[in-house]
Design an enzyme around this catalytic site. Structure first.
Site, PDB file in Angstrom:
ATOM      1  CB  CYS A 161      -7.110  -4.502  -3.574  1.00 45.80           C
ATOM      2  SG  CYS A 161      -7.533  -4.095  -2.079  1.00 45.80           S
ATOM      3  CE1 TYR A 196      -8.512   0.533   3.903  1.00 43.78           C
ATOM      4  CE2 TYR A 196      -9.212  -0.602   2.524  1.00 43.78           C
ATOM      5  CZ  TYR A 196      -8.558  -0.707   3.368  1.00 43.78           C
ATOM      6  OH  TYR A 196      -7.470  -1.955   4.569  1.00 43.78           O
ATOM      7  CG  ASN A 209      -2.552  -1.180   1.083  1.00 42.64           C
ATOM      8  OD1 ASN A 209      -2.675  -0.858  -0.176  1.00 42.64           O
ATOM      9  ND2 ASN A 209      -2.464  -1.622   2.499  1.00 42.64           N
TER      10      ASN A 209
END
Length: 416
Positions: free
Chosen positions: A159, A239, A139
């Site tokens: 991901c 997120y 990341n």
């Protein structure tokens, strides 16, 4: 790369279980932390042996030796370790901004630390093995993958959000994960599931009935209001809570220890477990560490890139190439793509609603400026990236955050 990570046994377990998908001759774990590397390497060998896998596990701190002869190189780095992550999650709070290691000011700090290191590794991979694929799990995946592609490397970003949601939906619906096709669209850590289709891209959309029957459970899992999911009619990634409920998250973060502290303690417990010569499987505690289904996603992606078929559809991070027409072609998007030996080619997606497109465009612009700051350095570029980020966007705040970012990361910034 980063083979001494406590994540690694999750990956090794996948290699062992999915040997028919990806036959593995040799797994090389590369890490400068010799003590961690030997603990993780020992457990990796025991996991393969317990499951009757004949693959060989090699551990080394020598990057060049590690990549020599590799078909694929997986990157799972954390430059600065958990200490740097703890900073990413705390110093932004003093300016009233969310503290997080992949988005906002903390995410920018991680990008600045990480991009130069990843590019150096990738260049050494290219010199030793110009045909090797680089799979990036490091990341912020979107920015790191864009840096790799911009430098001409054979790279695909990965991901675990999409595969995690696919499995969550399958469990709720009583179906096998492979029966579900997700209309997953956006940028890394900024995505929405607009449809959950049965059997493939043209199949029946099960999302409306999924939300009606299980909306409360999904909202609780994502830590978002149920009313928000009902209003949107989609399932945002976890997120998105940093955007949709920013102030509540900041208040929450100020009242409890950073996630980094919890993870650091968990890592020490895991490493103690890994030292036990009787342990020959990934411990249950590892599920709380994060990275769920990373192994399945990584194995499927590596198998497709190294295979000889026409490719299969997987959600990855790849160059936009016109898929989202309001973004530059070289922006990195996270969408379903056909993956094969030639790389990942994103599939066409339906136009993005302005409610999502505006946020995607803003974050993509920030990522462009963040990459420029990571490649060329300088406080002015850091301020510009912060000013462009939708979670910040205020001049005084950007100036204050830039000073804190540089002060906390100076040892990792060659230009500071």
């Amino acid at each position: 790369m980063g083979g001494g990570s406590t994540y690694t046994p999750e990956l090794v377990d996948g290699f062992a279980r999915l040997r028919d998908v990806l036959p593995l001759d040799e797994l090389v774990l590369v890490d400068p932390a010799a003590d961690r590397l030997e603990l993780v390497g020992g457990l990796a060998r025991r996991i393969l042996a317990r499951q009757g896998h004949g693959g060989r596990v090699v551990t080394t701190a020598d990057l060049d030796a590690g990549v020599d002869g590799a078909d694929a190189v997986l990157l799972q780095l954390r430059v600065g370790g958990q200490a740097a992550r703890a900073g990413d999650e705390t110093w932004p709070l003093s300016c009233g901004c969310v503290g997080q290691e992949t988005t906002g000011a903390g995410g920018l700090a991680k990008a600045l630390r990480t991009v130069p290191v990843v590019l150096e590794i990738a260049e050494r991979v290219r010199r030793r093995n110009p045909g090797a694929w680089i799979i990036d799990f490091t990341n912020p995946v979107g920015i790191v993958t864009r840096a790799l592609l911009g430098a001409g490397h054979r790279a695909v970003g990965l991901c675990n959000v999409a595969i995690g949601l696919q499995r969550k939906f399958a469990g709720l619906l009583g179906l096998r994960p492979e029966e579900l096709y997700l209309d997953h669209v956006g940028l890394n850590h900024l995505t929405w599931e607009r449809a959950v289709r049965l059997g493939g891209p043209g199949g029946k959309d099960l999302l409306p009935s999924l939300l009606a029957a299980h909306g409360a459970a999904l909202a609780a899992d994502l830590r978002l209001p149920r009313a928000l999911l009902d209003r949107l009619g989609v399932v945002p990634s976890y997120y998105l809570r940093y955007f949709y409920t920013h102030d509540e998250v900041v208040a929450e973060q100020r009242d409890r220890p950073a996630r980094a502290a919890e993870v650091a303690a968990m890592e020490q417990e895991l490493l103690a477990m890994y030292a036990d010569p009787a342990l020959a499987e990934k411990p249950a505690l590892l599920a709380r560490r994060g990275g769920a289904y990373y192994s399945e996603a990584a194995v499927a992606l590596a198998a497709a890139l190294l295979g000889d078929g026409a490719g299969e559809i997987q959600v990855v991070n790849a160059a936009n190439g016109g898929v989202l027409p309001f973004l530059p072609d070289d922006a990195v998007v996270e969408v379903p793509a056909r993956v094969g030996p030639g790389g990942a080619v994103p599939l066409p997606v339906a136009p993005l609603d302005p409610l999502y497109a505006g946020l995607v465009a803003g974050v993509a612009a920030y990522e462009d400026l963040a990459l420029d700051a990571a490649l060329r350095g300088g406080r002015d570029r850091v301020v510009k990236a912060l000013l462009a980020h939708p979670l910040i966007g205020r001049y005084g705040t950007a100036e204050a955050l830039a000073d804190r970012l540089i002060a906390h990361n100076r040892e990792h910034l060659a230009w500071a």
